[in-house]
Structures are given as structure tokens and as C-alpha cells.
Design an enzyme around this catalytic site. Structure first.
Site, PDB file in Angstrom:
ATOM      1  N   SER A 528      58.698 -23.908  15.771  1.00  0.00           N
ATOM      2  CA  SER A 528      58.879 -23.958  14.325  1.00  0.00           C
ATOM      3  C   SER A 528      59.230 -25.387  13.908  1.00  0.00           C
ATOM      4  O   SER A 528      58.443 -26.301  14.124  1.00  0.00           O
ATOM      5  CB  SER A 528      59.937 -22.948  13.895  1.00  0.00           C
ATOM      6  OG  SER A 528      59.966 -22.825  12.495  1.00  0.00           O
ATOM      7  N   ASP A 603      51.348 -15.369  10.492  1.00  0.00           N
ATOM      8  CA  ASP A 603      52.482 -16.272  10.267  1.00  0.00           C
ATOM      9  C   ASP A 603      52.197 -17.142   9.052  1.00  0.00           C
ATOM     10  O   ASP A 603      51.444 -18.116   9.141  1.00  0.00           O
ATOM     11  CB  ASP A 603      52.714 -17.132  11.512  1.00  0.00           C
ATOM     12  CG  ASP A 603      53.903 -18.078  11.368  1.00  0.00           C
ATOM     13  OD1 ASP A 603      54.496 -18.139  10.279  1.00  0.00           O
ATOM     14  OD2 ASP A 603      54.223 -18.749  12.368  1.00  0.00           O
ATOM     15  N   HIS A 632      55.980 -15.213  11.948  1.00  0.00           N
ATOM     16  CA  HIS A 632      56.759 -16.348  12.452  1.00  0.00           C
ATOM     17  C   HIS A 632      57.822 -15.892  13.451  1.00  0.00           C
ATOM     18  O   HIS A 632      58.023 -16.535  14.476  1.00  0.00           O
ATOM     19  CB  HIS A 632      57.417 -17.089  11.284  1.00  0.00           C
ATOM     20  CG  HIS A 632      57.881 -18.458  11.637  1.00  0.00           C
ATOM     21  ND1 HIS A 632      57.030 -19.451  12.056  1.00  0.00           N
ATOM     22  CD2 HIS A 632      59.128 -19.018  11.645  1.00  0.00           C
ATOM     23  CE1 HIS A 632      57.710 -20.559  12.304  1.00  0.00           C
ATOM     24  NE2 HIS A 632      58.977 -20.328  12.060  1.00  0.00           N
TER      25      HIS A 632
END
Length: 647
Positions: A528, A603, A632
Site C-alpha cells: 500500500s 481494489d 485492498h
């Protein structure tokens, strides 16, 4: 499978029940008779537990009145409460309760509002009208419905947004310019918004107050008055292991322009046979701007969705399981939070042809300037050795001087007794936010390599929870979470990412001067926001030999504005200044092997179109693994994986 037996004697005889009382209600409001309990919950635990009692499927009849009793107990054990009722605004008992993002929106006037309360300042009595704001989505303060007396800040007249899951469960006495009660930010548990009357500080409807933390306990009762009430025996669905899956009729990344994409959606109830019907509700969006939706009943046959795309890009299919009332079925996830039973995935047309926003002409000059700033500050550091249960590994708390607002801080582990130039090294980077309420030194580390794990901010190590909470507040800017302030981001030199990127480069410099590093293998890794930093590391330091950016954040930030691509998730607003930090522009400068271990087709914090642009821009050896149905923070059991690789 749970069987709820709400049937009363009269129901056993003829299916029609005498109405019961709700003792918690009549104890406070004796005149509130003949109300039937529809549901009960603790707002402070809603995100983790949902309903404590849910009778909505068991009750039927002509719903005449709907009421809500909210009881709040503060830290000094003082109880405040309000009961409000109104003519029924729905005939579906389940829709009178807490909504989900996909549920029906109720933003309307209600008739014959009654209010009872022990809270000073709350107007009690009977009122000809009131209004309600009940939805499961995000919202803004604009008085979109023109409610008399409402303003354009969060009060009793707001604007529902098309997405998100913040949620509003509010009853208002607009004739008195007053919120009767509010429960917002449903999934936040102890940090949800909760209050009776107008909030004394902040927004009158309690939005963004996180006020539930002021109470030791909270109870919300949802009640109704029925004519011709029937109370039935209900076999309820236990959603704990229910799965909603989606598959395509071919490789989801191999469709051509205009070709039909066929999605097959299946709800596996694990052999359960609940009383009521259930439905798969789906929405199709995509990089072409089209939106379609529909639903199909759960049966022996799956739900089939067919669509297409006439341009290179991605299609998203988001589906949830809903009961006959239209309420989304929720279950506890791995993070101990209630979330929908859902599928979030997609497919693509010629993703290998996607390109992004052109890079700034002075991109390299900008980063050369940052490297000059870095070189101007000597590499000074402290290494505080920590005790470690594993004697084979040495653990250090490290602080390194760095240009910008704060130093590099993190934890270093080195195998004990390692000789000079004997070990490979890994530098690891964190996702968004803070690593934890406290930052603890690791108990050990890998026995075959140097491992340096830095935080993104340069905060002090080993402090208590209050320090990190205050630090998190201190790095906000103009009311925005860090890195999200458009004013701060307008200049790439003042953007929050600038200090973060300098710390990335400094951390690599530090590791490379360690005598134990072999001078050959230097890995950067993170997911991320950590994936974003990993890409910076590989693009800015040619000594990085392998990069592992998982679910990389902020790829193709200009995709929505400049190419109208779908960007439905949590993303930094695009400004030209952000092009200096966009991974798609660093990709062209990376020469080492890059492997993206996970990219989600569902995502939309890191939209797949942006990740595809990043991957396409890489001119080095590369590999990416796409996961169907992965968002995600979620990977489905036994996911379909689609691998692309180029040597």
C-alpha cells in the site's frame, strides 16, 4: 443454523399475536404502549457485532408507527435518553433499522413526530412534522432538500453521496432546528458519532465528533406499532461461512474491445435453508463511465452478468448478498469487524495498452535537487541496542538525521556475529497511518539478512499510546489526514510526501554503510503506502536490486481527471504537483527486478487501471500477480490468480 422462535400463544393458534410491550421503553415512557421490538443494538459495538436482537424478519402486518429509544450511560454512570416516534415511513420493518451502503435511502419528512427525553434542551412534545436522514453512505453538509432552517454544514439538512459507508441514522425536529438523536460512522464502534439533541461542539448532527467514546454504554431500541400483527417462526441465515464468488468466462485480463464479458455470481449458503429469500445485488461500473445494476434471487442457478468495454481499461463488478428487505447481509471479518457478504472484482480489455498522465518535464531535475539536500546533511545516526529473546539476532532502535521535518526512525535487526560484507539487506516500509498504538521493538528478526523496518513519519520510538495519538493529530493539515491536504500538496516541496521520500533515500544510505552489508543485494519491500515508498526507493537508488511493492498506492493519480478512469476509493486528490510522486513516473527509471506480489481486481484504493499503468511503464524484469475478488484489505479464500511476467 439459528432458529428464532418469537411466536406467542395467539400466533400458535391463528397466526395473529397480541402486541407485546418493550419494558425498557415503558419504564421510561409509560404512555409508549403497544410497541413491538423490531431490533436492539449497541452503537458502540455495531461495527463488530451488529444487532443484539433482530426480529425484523419475524414481524409482519400494517406498520403504523416507528420509534427509537436511545439510552446513553456516561463514564459517571449518568443515564441520558430520548424516545422519538413518527408515522411509519416504510412498511418493511428491517428498513427501519441501521442501513447498509446498498440499502434504500430515507431522506424525507415524517408526520406526527413525538419526542420524550430527560436531556436538557431537547424539545419534547408532539410536532406536526420532523425529518429523517437514514442512509449507509457518505454525505456532505449541503442542504440539498431545502429543509427550512438548515444550513450548508452538517445539521438536519445534508446531501447523500453516491458511495462510501460512513452512514447517517438521524431523526430531526426541524421545526425546532434540532437533532433529536444521531448515530453516524456506523463501523467505528467506540469512535462512532453518537448523541442526543444538538451537539454542543462541532456539527449539530454530531458528524465527525467520534463522541461515542464519551459513553460507557449505549443502547438503541427500534420499535414499531402494528395493526394485524403476525409473529412468525424464523429460520435465520448464519452468514459466518457464507461466500459470494464471481468468475469470468475466460482470463479476466484477456478481453478485446467490444467483446462480451460474462460474470457468474454464486452465493454459497453452505447447505443452509433460511426462511426468507435472499438476493445477489450487483453494480457494474468501469473506466468507460457506464453504470448498470441489477439483482437475482439466490437459487440453484447462479446470477449471470454480461457487459463489455469499448476502450482499454477495467470493468468492476461489486455484488452483495441481501435479504428480502433489501438489507445487506453482514458477517464478522478477520479484523473483528462486521462487513458485507460481498464480491468485488472485475475484468479488463487490453490493459497492456493503458498509459498515464505525462510526467513533469523537470521530473529528474526535481529529484536531483532533493538528493542535493540529502547530501548536504551528514549521515549521522544512533543505534540503541535492545534486549532480544532470540540471542542469534541483535535488535537496534535507530534514529538517522535527515532533511525535512523529522529524522528516519525504525528498527534494525542483524544476525549476531555477522562478518563484514556477509549479508544481504532488506528495507521495509509501512502502509498508511501508524504502525500501532505503541511502537515496540521486534523480539527478533531473520537469521540470514539485515532487516531495517522504518516507519513513514520519523516519530520517536518506544513511546506510550498518548504520544502516538497526539503525533497522529499533529501531522494533520487543514483538517485533512496527512498527505491529503490540497494546499500542502500544491507545491511538491511542501507536500507531506517530500519528507517521506527523503527518509526513504536516507534509510537506504544508512543500510548501505553498515559493515555487514554484502554490497550486492538490497531489497525494498512494502504494501500500500509501503508499496509506494518501495517504488520510490527503486526509482531513486540504483543500488536497490529487487523491489516488492504490494498493492501499490497512488499509481496514476491523474487517471480519473485526465482519462475518466474509475477511481471510487480512498485516494489523494489529483494536482499536477503530485506527478512528482506518482509511481508511474518512477517506473521508467527502475532497472532492478520488480515483483508486485498482489494487485486486486476489486481494489479501488489502488485502482487496477493505475497499477496496470505502473506495470506497463516498467522497462525492467517484472512480474505481477492479479487476484480476482481481492480488495485492498481482503483476499477471498482460494482466489483466482492471474500472473503476468516479463524478463
Amino acid at each position: 443454523m439459528k432458529v428464532f422462535r418469537w411466536m406467542m400463544t395467539a400466533a400458535l393458534l391463528g397466526g395473529v399475536a397480541a402486541q407485546a410491550e418493550v419494558p425498557e421503553l415503558t419504564a421510561l415512557v409509560p404512555e409508549a404502549k403497544e410497541y413491538e421490538l423490531i431490533g436492539k443494538l449497541n452503537p458502540k459495538e455495531w461495527g463488530a457485532r451488529g444487532y443484539a436482537v433482530d426480529r425484523s424478519e419475524a414481524l409482519s402486518g400494517d406498520l403504523k408507527r416507528i420509534g427509537y429509544l436511545l439510552k446513553l450511560t456516561d463514564k459517571a454512570d449518568k443515564v441520558s435518553w430520548v424516545f422519538t416516534s413518527m408515522d411509519a415511513f416504510t412498511q418493511v420493518p428491517g428498513l427501519a433499522g441501521v442501513p447498509s451502503p446498498e440499502s434504500e435511502v430515507f431522506q424525507t419528512y415524517v408526520s406526527n413526530l413525538e419526542v420524550f427525553s430527560n436531556v436538557d434542551g431537547v424539545k419534547t412534545g408532539k410536532f406536526e412534522k420532523g425529518n429523517i436522514e437514514i442512509w449507509g453512505r457518505n454525505y456532505g453538509g449541503k442542504n440539498i432538500k431545502g429543509i427550512p432552517g438548515a444550513t450548508d454544514k452538517f445539521d438536519f439538512g445534508d446531501q447523500v453521496m453516491p458511495g462510501g459507508n460512513y452512514g447517517s441514522f438521524q431523526v430531526h425536529n426541524y421545526l425546532e432546528k434540532q437533532t433529536v438523536f444521531a448515530f453516524n460512522k456506523f463501523t467505528a464502534n467506540d469512535s462512532c458519532d453518537l448523541g442526543i439533541g444538538n451537539s454542543p461542539a462541532g456539527n449539530p448532527d454530531w458528524t465527525f465528533t467520534s463522541s461515542a467514546r464519551n459513553y460507557k454504554n449505549a443502547e438503541l431500541f427500534i420499535v414499531g406499532k402494528f395493526d394485524n400483527l403476525k409473529v412468525s417462526e424464523v429460520v435465520a441465515l448464519n452468514p459466518a461461512n457464507v461466500l459470494l464468488t464471481g468468475v469470468t468466462d475466460k482470463d479476466p485480463l484477456a478481453y478485446r474491445l467490444g467483446e462480451t464479458m460474462t460474470f457468474t455470481l454464486t452465493a454459497d449458503l453452505k447447505g443452509q435453508k433460511p426462511t426468507g429469500d435472499y438476493f445477489i445485488k450487483w453494480t457494474r461500473t468501469g473506466d468507460d463511465g457506464r453504470k448498470e445494476s441489477g439483482q437475482g434471487k439466490v437459487s440453484d442457478q447462479p446470477v449471470v452478468v454480461r457487459t463489455s468495454l469499448d476502450r482499454p481499461g477495467f470493468v468492476r463488478i461489486y455484488a452483495t448478498l441481501a435479504d428480502k428487505s433489501g438489507r445487506t447481509v453482514r458477517k464478522l471479518n478477520a479484523r473483528k469487524q462486521m462487513e458485507p457478504v460481498f464480491f468485488d472484482g472485475g475484468a479488463a480489455v487490453e490493459p497492456e495498452k493503458l498509459t498515464g498522465t505525462p510526467e513533469p518535464e523537470d521530473f529528474d531535475a526535481f529529484w536531483d535537487k532533493q538528493k542535493v539536500k540529502l547530501a548536504a546533511m551528514p549521515l549521522k545516526f544512533t543505534m540503541d541496542k535492545k534486549s532480544a529473546p532470540d540471542a542469534k539476532v541483535e535488535v537496534y532502535a535507530v534514529t538517522i538525521d535527515c532533511p525535512g521535518p523529522r529524522p528516519v526512525t525504525g528498527y534494525l535487526t542483524i544476525p549476531a556475529g555477522a562478518g563484514d560484507k556477509s549479508l544481504p539487506a532488506t528495507v521495509r516500509f509501512d502502509g498508511y497511518g501508524m504502525r500501532s498504538g505503541r511502537d515496540f521493538a521486534p523480539k527478533g528478526g531473520p537469521g540470514n539478512r539485515i532487516d531495517f523496518h522504518i516507519n513513514a513519519h520519523g516519530y520517536e520510538l518506544g513511546r506510550d499510546a498518548d504520544y502516538y495519538r497526539e503525533f497522529g493529530e499533529s501531522i494533520k493539515s487543514n483538517g485533512q489526514g496527512y498527505a491529503f491536504d490540497p494546499k500542502q500538496n500544491a507545491d511538491p516541496e511542501t507536500a507531506y510526501f517530500n519528507g517521506m521520500a527523503l527518509r526513504v533515500m536516507r534509510a537506504l544510505q544508512f543500510v548501505k554503510q553498515l559493515p555487514q552489508w554484502n554490497g550486492k543485494e538490497l531489497v525494498a519491500a512494502g504494501g500500500s503506502q509501503g508499496g509506494l515508498q518501495t517504488i520510490w526507493a527503486a526509482g531513486l537508488d540504483p543500488d536497490v536490486t529487487r523491489a516488492l511493492p504490494g498493492i501499490p498506492w497512488c499509481c496514476d493519480l491523474g487517471g480519473a481527471k485526465n482519462f475518466q478512469r474509475l477511481s471510487a476509493g480512498w485516494r489523494i486528490g489529483y494536482q499536477k504537483s503530485m506527478d512528482y510522486y506518482d509511481p508511474i513516473n518512477f517506473a521508467k527509471r527502475i532497472r532492478c527486478m520488480v515483483e508486485v506480489p498482489r494487485a486486486g481486481l476489486g481494489d479501488y484504493t489502488c485502482p487496477p487501471s493505475g497499477v496496470a499503468v505502473f506495470y506497463n511503464n516498467l522497462k525492467c524484469p517484472k512480474k505481477i500477480t492479479w487476484y480476482q475478488g481481492s480488495t485492498h484489505g481482503y483476499v477471498p479464500p482460494n482466489p483466482q490468480k492471474i500472473v503476468r511476467e516479463s524478463k
